[in-house]
Each structure stands twice: as C-alpha cells, then as structure tokens.
Design an enzyme around this catalytic site. Structure first.
Site, PDB file in Angstrom:
ATOM      1  N   TYR A  32      36.255  40.418  33.862  1.00  0.00           N
ATOM      2  CA  TYR A  32      37.370  40.820  34.731  1.00  0.00           C
ATOM      3  C   TYR A  32      37.366  42.337  34.818  1.00  0.00           C
ATOM      4  O   TYR A  32      36.954  43.025  33.876  1.00  0.00           O
ATOM      5  CB  TYR A  32      38.706  40.313  34.178  1.00  0.00           C
ATOM      6  CG  TYR A  32      38.891  38.811  34.298  1.00  0.00           C
ATOM      7  CD1 TYR A  32      38.178  37.942  33.476  1.00  0.00           C
ATOM      8  CD2 TYR A  32      39.762  38.259  35.236  1.00  0.00           C
ATOM      9  CE1 TYR A  32      38.343  36.563  33.583  1.00  0.00           C
ATOM     10  CE2 TYR A  32      39.936  36.886  35.346  1.00  0.00           C
ATOM     11  CZ  TYR A  32      39.228  36.043  34.518  1.00  0.00           C
ATOM     12  OH  TYR A  32      39.381  34.683  34.627  1.00  0.00           O
ATOM     13  N   GLU A  33      37.844  42.860  35.959  1.00  0.00           N
ATOM     14  CA  GLU A  33      37.682  44.288  36.216  1.00  0.00           C
ATOM     15  C   GLU A  33      38.481  45.178  35.267  1.00  0.00           C
ATOM     16  O   GLU A  33      38.280  46.384  35.234  1.00  0.00           O
ATOM     17  CB  GLU A  33      38.027  44.615  37.664  1.00  0.00           C
ATOM     18  CG  GLU A  33      39.475  44.362  38.023  1.00  0.00           C
ATOM     19  CD  GLU A  33      39.708  44.399  39.534  1.00  0.00           C
ATOM     20  OE1 GLU A  33      38.731  44.377  40.288  1.00  0.00           O
ATOM     21  OE2 GLU A  33      40.880  44.448  39.931  1.00  0.00           O
ATOM     22  N   SER A  34      39.370  44.582  34.480  1.00  0.00           N
ATOM     23  CA  SER A  34      40.096  45.364  33.489  1.00  0.00           C
ATOM     24  C   SER A  34      39.178  45.815  32.354  1.00  0.00           C
ATOM     25  O   SER A  34      39.624  46.549  31.469  1.00  0.00           O
ATOM     26  CB  SER A  34      41.245  44.529  32.918  1.00  0.00           C
ATOM     27  OG  SER A  34      40.755  43.295  32.444  1.00  0.00           O
ATOM     28  N   GLY A  35      37.924  45.361  32.348  1.00  0.00           N
ATOM     29  CA  GLY A  35      36.985  45.828  31.335  1.00  0.00           C
ATOM     30  C   GLY A  35      36.602  44.778  30.309  1.00  0.00           C
ATOM     31  O   GLY A  35      35.832  45.040  29.401  1.00  0.00           O
ATOM     32  N   HIS A  72      38.857  50.653  43.451  1.00  0.00           N
ATOM     33  CA  HIS A  72      38.943  50.885  42.004  1.00  0.00           C
ATOM     34  C   HIS A  72      37.789  51.759  41.522  1.00  0.00           C
ATOM     35  O   HIS A  72      37.975  52.665  40.710  1.00  0.00           O
ATOM     36  CB  HIS A  72      38.865  49.554  41.250  1.00  0.00           C
ATOM     37  CG  HIS A  72      40.159  48.810  41.196  1.00  0.00           C
ATOM     38  ND1 HIS A  72      41.365  49.352  41.577  1.00  0.00           N
ATOM     39  CD2 HIS A  72      40.433  47.543  40.759  1.00  0.00           C
ATOM     40  CE1 HIS A  72      42.322  48.457  41.377  1.00  0.00           C
ATOM     41  NE2 HIS A  72      41.781  47.354  40.901  1.00  0.00           N
TER      42      HIS A  72
END
Lengths: 258, 284
Positions: free
Chosen positions: A50-53, B104
């Site tokens: 997920y793009e949150s890392g 982003h």
C-alpha cells in the site's frame, strides 16, 4: 451452487488474476478486497504493497484507508513514503498495480480528478494520489470497477492517469515502457485490451449477463472477442473466504466510540 | 535543547497569518490538536501543504483559514470526498481557494528535495497525465547523461511544518514509529518545526535505525496525549474509522459543520484529545 451477487463475482474474478509471485500495489476499495482475497485463497505468498509504505502486508480486515495501523503491524517492512515512490515504484519492483476509477474510457485511461472543467469543476473528486505514477511504473495495470453509464464513458473529463491514451502505440510514443492496463474486471464482464488497437475487448461475460445489459452500462460501442466465454462463477470456498473477510471488516469499521 | 511549550504558545509564536504551513502525517499521526489550536487562534490566509488534506484541512478550509492548498489526494480515505474542500473549490465557500495539485510521487519527492536543500525534485512521473497541463509548477528537464525527459517540481520549503509523534525524551529528541510517511522530510524541509507528542519519557530506548529527529531540528515541542485523533498513534490508539465515516455527514452541510466546529474545536482545548482516545486505547 451457492448463490452470489455480481459484486462478489467481480472481486473473485479480480482475485483470480493475481498469482503468488506478484508484487502488487493495491488501491483502496474494490482492488483491496480482490488482492486480499487472492492472498487468503490461492496466492498466500503474494506481496501486497500500500502506498503508505507497507510492504508485504497481511491485514486481518480490509483497511478503510491506505494507512490503517494493521497494514503496518502485519507488514514485512514499512518504508517512508518518498522511498516507497522512488525505490519500489519508480525503481520497477512492482509487477501489478491495481486501480479503480470514477471515469474510465475504452483505452483504460482513468479520471478520478474532476467532473467537468478542471478550473470550474461540476464535481471536485479526490484526485490522483499515487495513481499517475502507478499507471506508468508498474509492469502492468489491472482495473476493477462496476459498470455504469456515468463511469464507463466515451471521453473522460480529465486524464488523471494514462492508460493506452488514444490507443495503439501511444504509450511507447510518450516514452512509457510498461504494459499499462492489461485487464479490466467489472461486475458484468472480464475485458482485455486488443493487442493492436489496445481497445478493451470483452473476453468473458459473467453468468446471466447479456449483451443488452452490457450496452445499458457502457457509454461506448462495445467490442467483443471472437469467442466470448462465460466467467466461471465463484467457488464455495472463494465465497466463504470473501464473506468472512467482509463481515470482519464491517464489524471493525463501525465500532462506535462513545 | 528543544523547548517544551504549551500548545497555545507554540502555535502563537511560530505560525503567523499568510505563512505556508505543512501539517504532515500520512494517514497516521496527523497533528489534529495543533491544527485545532490554529483554528481557535484564527490564524488565516495560510498556504496549507499536505499530501492528503484529510479531515484536518477540510476543517481549516471550511473555517476560512486557507488561501491556497497544495495537495495530491483530496479525499476522505476509504469514505469519499472532502466536502468542505469541495465546497471551497466549487463554490468559493467560505472563501475562494487556490489549489496546486500534484501526484503523491511528486509531493514525496518535493519534500525530500526540500529536506536535501535542493531547489527542485526530479523523477519519472506524470507521463501522459493531465495535471501537468493545469499546474504550471510541473515542468520537464532533460537528463544530461541519457537524454531522458523527466518531470521536475519545485522543492517544498514550508515556513512551518507541524507533526505529531509518539515520544520525546527530556532533551526533546523525537521518535516516530509505524507508518512514518513524509514527516522527517517535512520537518527538515521547513524553516521552523512544531512537534506534538503522545508521551514524554526519560530515554527513547530506540533501535539504532529507527526514525528519530534530534532535538536541535525542532523549534517547539508540545505534550498532547491523543493529539492525532481521529487519526492514530501506532502503539497508543487505533485510527477512529467510525469518526472518519461520521465526518462525511458532518461536513456535508455548512450549518452542521459550523455547529460541530463550535462544539468540538472553538469551545474545546487540547486537553479534550486525551479523553477522545481513551476508549480507543483498549483496542490496540
């Protein structure tokens, strides 16, 4: 056979497209359900990012946001967001990017930014987030969303992320080296781009879906493949796992705080 | 040594009308308590920078404090739209809002460039994407070695960055754990930094490679337990997803929004945050 709804078959069909070897960049919503269903059924070793890392995450319930704490708790590692986008996405480590859309055209171009003019929008949508670079940096893109006239449109209002542009070799002309959208899974059908024109073509219809149903929910003239098959219905196991996942998720998200 | 302050004093002395301010935290550790203090003090004409405006900027924009927003995803994650931001963009309510929209990848790179003291960030992005046609700050540079056309955006250098973190030690060194987002970059890119923390401890006792901001990178520290709510603090309390779902109803209507802000922000203070997370704490 167990009864199911179209939404469930959409998730199941999307999950089946993923394999154990995939490193998958997961969008929130329908993509997240499909990716986790794959992990909980035939692809236990799939890497979900997920793009949150969070890399290699395995949540017990579907996250509401891309940054819920459980994603981090269950991840192999959690990296800073700049590193996520630079090393892992831009670095070419992701095999599949899984996206949804507000508007989609027949070449897999996606709009999640505005309805109407950008500078005077009728509806201001959330925008792209990670999608513009997911669309160009992942080795291929899967799209999953429900069919409807207002979302499957002849012309999208804004190019949030680039699919196959106006078709043919448009990606290569822009210097994009990845495959782009290779699969579209909806609540009615499974589509793949034509090898030459790159226009999405119906490969299979879900059980009971007619060409009239398709025409009612798609805003362009639909191309059908030479041998349109019937999408295999969900198995009992797939349905049980999906329903249990959704039930856990619903219970977790509505927990009220006094 | 970084100085510990009361939240009111930290905000009053460091954030002024007209500044560019980044309240960062990628879903996790969003500094809501500090933002509410800005709202109470009515510090306006701000340029608000944040990858995901989230509820925190929906509230500040709805209260008319923002002149401009710089962002890359203006949704309520997993729920839908940010209705106050949308009202500002579509109807200029309560005031017109200038927007500078990125992806982003662009913003993450721009924060990193800011922290690195560079004037711009270079990355492979925006290929075929429409934002570069509507945002003049998205430009192209040619690699001098390969000839590849790459995207360039200006570095983000906020006047002030504000973050929330788990712990500070007595000297003011700050520990961030879990989803670390872009907070380190945001602090190092800014001219000044305010950090609110869940807890103040004698020693951080942290592993050697974890994310720690040394005290001398921070201008003001504030102890605000629960200060991220309804976002979360890993190891302390989970994300209040029910509050995020509820916000959709509160923000849908101008009057309902105004009433909620009066009750929960204007007529409250930072001490309310500890009780807002007390029930959530049992779940971590």
């Amino acid at each position: 056979m167990t009864q199911y709804i179209a939404d469930e078959l959409m998730t199941v069909a999307a999950a089946r497209a993923l394999s154990n070897n995939d490193v998958c960049f997961v969008g929130i919503g329908a993509p997240s359900a499909a990716c986790n269903l794959a992990r909980l059924t035939h692809a236990p070793d799939i890497t979900l990012i997920y793009e949150s890392g969070t890399i290699g995450t395995a949540p017990e319930v579907l996250p509401l946001s891309i940054g819920d704490g459980e994603l981090c708790d269950t991840a192999v590692t959690t990296v800073p967001v700049p590193e996520m986008f630079r090393y892992w996405l831009q670095g070419g480590r992701i095999t599949v990017g899984f996206l949804g859309a507000a508007q989609l055209d027949r070449f897999g171009n996606i709009n999640t930014t505005v309805v109407g003019d950008y500078h005077a929008p009728k509806v201001r949508l959330p925008g792209g987030g990670g999608a513009p670079e997911i669309a160009s940096s992942c080795q291929q893109i899967f799209i999953t969303m429900k069919q409807a006239r207002r979302s499957f449109v002849r012309q999208i209002d804004f190019f949030t992320s680039f699919g196959h542009g106006r078709g043919g070799p448009h990606r290569q002309e822009l210097g994009i080296t990845t495959a782009g959208p290779t699969l579209l899974i909806t609540d009615k059908a499974v589509w793949r781009p034509d090898p030459e024109t790159k226009e999405f073509t119906v490969m299979s219809l879900h059980p009971g879906v007619t060409q009239a149903d398709m025409a009612d929910t798609v805003g362009w003239d639909i191309r059908y493949g030479a041998d349109v098959e019937e999408t295999p219905p969900p198995t009992t196991e797939e349905l049980e796992v999906l329903r249990a996942l959704k039930a856990r998720t619903a219970a977790a998200h509505v927990k009220e705080v006094a | 040594m970084a100085k510990f302050h009361a939240l009111q004093d930290a905000v009053r002395t460091i954030i002024r009308p007209g500044m560019s301010v980044a309240f960062e935290g990628f879903t996790h550790l969003i500094p809501h308590a500090a933002a509410h203090e800005v709202i109470r003090q009515g510090i306006d004409d701000l340029t608000l920078i944040r990858m995901t405006p989230d509820l925190v900027y929906d509230q500040m924009i709805g209260m008319g404090l923002a002149r401009k927003a710089v962002f890359s995803y203006a949704g309520n994650p997993g729920v839908g739209l940010l209705r106050r931001l949308r009202d500002a963009v579509e109807n200029d309510w309560p005031r017109a809002l200038e927007i500078e929209e990125h992806s982003h990848a662009a913003m993450a790179n721009a924060y990193e460039a800011g922290a690195a003291g560079l004037p711009m960030a270079v990355f492979r992005g925006y290929l075929g994407a429409g934002l570069k046609d509507v945002n003049p700050n998205i430009r192209s540079v040619t690699c001098p070695f390969t000839g590849e056309a790459l995207s360039a955006v200006p570095a983000i250098r906020p006047d002030v960055s504000v973050i929330h973190a788990q712990k500070a030690d007595r000297r003011g060194n700050v520990l961030i754990e879990g989803i670390v987002g872009v907070q380190k970059e945001a602090v190092l890119a800014a001219k000044s930094a305010i950090v609110t923390v869940e807890e103040v401890v004698e020693q951080l006792d942290a592993h050697t490679n974890v994310c720690v901001l040394p005290y001398w990178t921070i201008d003001a520290l504030v102890h605000v337990p629960g200060g991220a709510h309804p976002s979360y603090a890993h190891g302390y309390y989970p994300r209040d997803n029910a509050a995020y779902l509820n916000w959709d109803k509160i923000a849908a209507d101008r009057d309902t929004f105004g009433k909620w802000m009066h009750e929960n922000v204007l007529n409250a203070d930072a001490s309310a945050f500890a009780s807002r997370v007390s029930q959530l704490k049992g779940e971590t």
